[in-house]
Design an enzyme around this catalytic site. Structure first.
Site, PDB file in Angstrom:
ATOM      1  N   HIS A 194      47.174  28.771  42.946  1.00 49.50           N
ATOM      2  CA  HIS A 194      48.207  27.932  42.021  1.00 49.50           C
ATOM      3  C   HIS A 194      48.851  26.986  42.903  1.00 49.50           C
ATOM      4  O   HIS A 194      50.049  27.042  43.212  1.00 49.50           O
ATOM      5  CB  HIS A 194      49.080  29.173  41.545  1.00 49.50           C
ATOM      6  CG  HIS A 194      48.583  30.040  40.710  1.00 49.50           C
ATOM      7  ND1 HIS A 194      48.873  30.018  39.227  1.00 49.50           N
ATOM      8  CD2 HIS A 194      48.066  31.255  40.568  1.00 49.50           C
ATOM      9  CE1 HIS A 194      48.185  30.845  38.752  1.00 49.50           C
ATOM     10  NE2 HIS A 194      47.715  31.672  39.520  1.00 49.50           N
ATOM     11  N   ASP A 273      40.276  38.969  37.479  1.00 43.64           N
ATOM     12  CA  ASP A 273      41.789  38.591  36.884  1.00 43.64           C
ATOM     13  C   ASP A 273      41.727  39.208  35.604  1.00 43.64           C
ATOM     14  O   ASP A 273      42.499  38.473  34.709  1.00 43.64           O
ATOM     15  CB  ASP A 273      41.834  37.028  36.835  1.00 43.64           C
ATOM     16  CG  ASP A 273      43.024  36.443  36.953  1.00 43.64           C
ATOM     17  OD1 ASP A 273      44.068  37.106  37.257  1.00 43.64           O
ATOM     18  OD2 ASP A 273      43.515  35.163  36.556  1.00 43.64           O
TER      19      ASP A 273
HETATM   20 ZN   LIG Z   1      46.277  33.279  38.920  1.00 40.18          ZN
END
Ligand SMILES: [Zn+2]
Length: 377
Positions: A194, A273
């Site tokens: 990120h 994820d």
């Molecule tokens: Zn992430």
């Protein structure tokens, strides 16, 4: 001591294949892999026809499963539910992953993971703290109001575990060198993610304190001719591993194959994820007050941003094999390499003395059973 075994036409031990072989274990440790024909008759052995036995899959990024989000319920029970849900898809061990949250919740996640490891909840390896030390420009589905740059005092105040493995995803441009070094001293595995860093911000001294890169290509500055960005730096830093989501939605198969060609062997590993919808009957859940739902097989928030994946490890492995990655390599990307990335020395291979952990897949690479610490599920 009672020995148990499972057998199949094919066993991949993390290095080589054994045909018509049995995996034999005593209590929680592997005794050896041997030909079925030499297996002593008094050993209780379950045979899996048309299957392959591989080292137990390890998923270092799991936000939820079985209708539970770790963010919404930070407890041993939710960890148990998530591990159980993902076992159906071949995952032997995982890191429940806390998406950007408050310092109180981070502390709670760390202590809960430590307790879960000490209580030996099957499948728990540690915890992944993904944020809130991230870059607003690459927030994805994270709540940007929680983002901040931690001071050394902030980091020192957290109850870093001793037994649970900890992975932290941070945007390194928002972390001082001191902060990165502090995490390293605490035994934390640090991954850049990120992040909107330019390559010049990913300095050599910072990179020396970064172990990997989180979900390569997603939520990071892209690779361009004049600016390599985080993607370029991740691909060009041989020592660092990269995790990658292989649902065919987050990253184009060709980009997965390109990354695989560029990274040194052992440095590209599969993560799901995954969110609460994996192993669940519903296709929506809430994260920080926003509704996330499955639309056309994609998990999206109300703004249309991708918000995690709706996939298990077995399908992720099947995908990369279908895209052209060799079977043995794909199995290592799901087990041997993540074990190494998290410095777990007794997982990722089916060899004497390793923990008795395996994933049994059918010829379509769908999970048939999972062995965790000597227990077959
Ligand atoms: Zn992430």
């Amino acid at each position: 001591m009672v020995m148990k075994a499972i057998s199949a036409p094919k066993i991949f031990d993390g290095e080589q294949y054994h045909l018509d072989a049995a995996l034999v274990w005593k209590n929680e440790s592997i005794y050896r892999v041997m030909p079925i024909s030499q297996l002593p008759e008094d050993i209780d052995c379950q045979h899996f026809p048309d299957s392959i036995i591989a080292p137990g899959f390890i998923d270092i990024q799991v936000n939820g499963g079985g209708d539970v989000m770790f963010n919404s319920e930070i407890s041993p029970t939710s960890i148990e539910t998530i591990c159980q849900a993902h076992r159906k898809f071949g995952t032997a061990y995982l890191l429940p992953t806390l998406i950007s949250s408050t310092p109180q919740n981070i502390a709670k996640a760390l202590t809960t993971a430590e307790q879960a490891v000490l209580d030996r909840i099957p499948g728990i390896l540690g915890v992944h703290i993904e944020g809130p030390w991230l870059n607003v420009a690459k927030k994805g589905a994270h709540d940007e109001t929680l983002f901040y740059s931690p001071s050394l005092a902030d980091l020192e105040a957290f109850p870093w575990p001793k037994y649970a493995k900890v992975l932290v995803t941070a945007a390194t441009e928002n972390m001082s060198l001191d902060a990165l070094q502090c995490l390293q001293r605490k035994g934390v595995v640090v991954s850049c993610g990120h992040s909107n860093a330019k390559s010049e911000e990913l300095t050599a001294d910072k990179l020396a304190n970064v172990d990997g890169f989180t979900h390569l290509f997603n939520a990071m500055s892209p690779f361009e001719g004049r600016e390599p960005g985080v993607v370029g730096t991740a691909l060009n830093t041989n020592e660092a591993w990269c995790s990658i989501i292989t649902d065919g939605i987050h990253v184009h198969p060709q980009s997965v194959l390109l990354a695989h060609r560029i990274k040194p062997q052992g440095k590209l590993l599969i993560v799901t994820d995954a969110m609460a919808t994996v192993g669940s009957k519903t296709n929506r859940f809430e994260l920080d007050g926003q509704i996330i739902e499955v639309i056309d097989n994609k998990l999206v928030n109300s703004a249309g941003s991708l918000a995690g994946a709706h996939i298990g490890m077995d399908e992720s492995v099947a995908n990369v094999i279908a895209w052209g990655i060799d079977e043995a390599e794909a199995l290592k990307m799901a087990s041997t390499y993540p074990a190494k990335a998290m410095h777990v020395s007794d997982l990722g291979k089916l060899q004497a003395g390793y923990r008795a952990a395996a994933t049994i897949l059918n010829s379509d690479y769908r999970s048939q059973a999972v062995l965790v610490d000597g227990q077959l599920y």
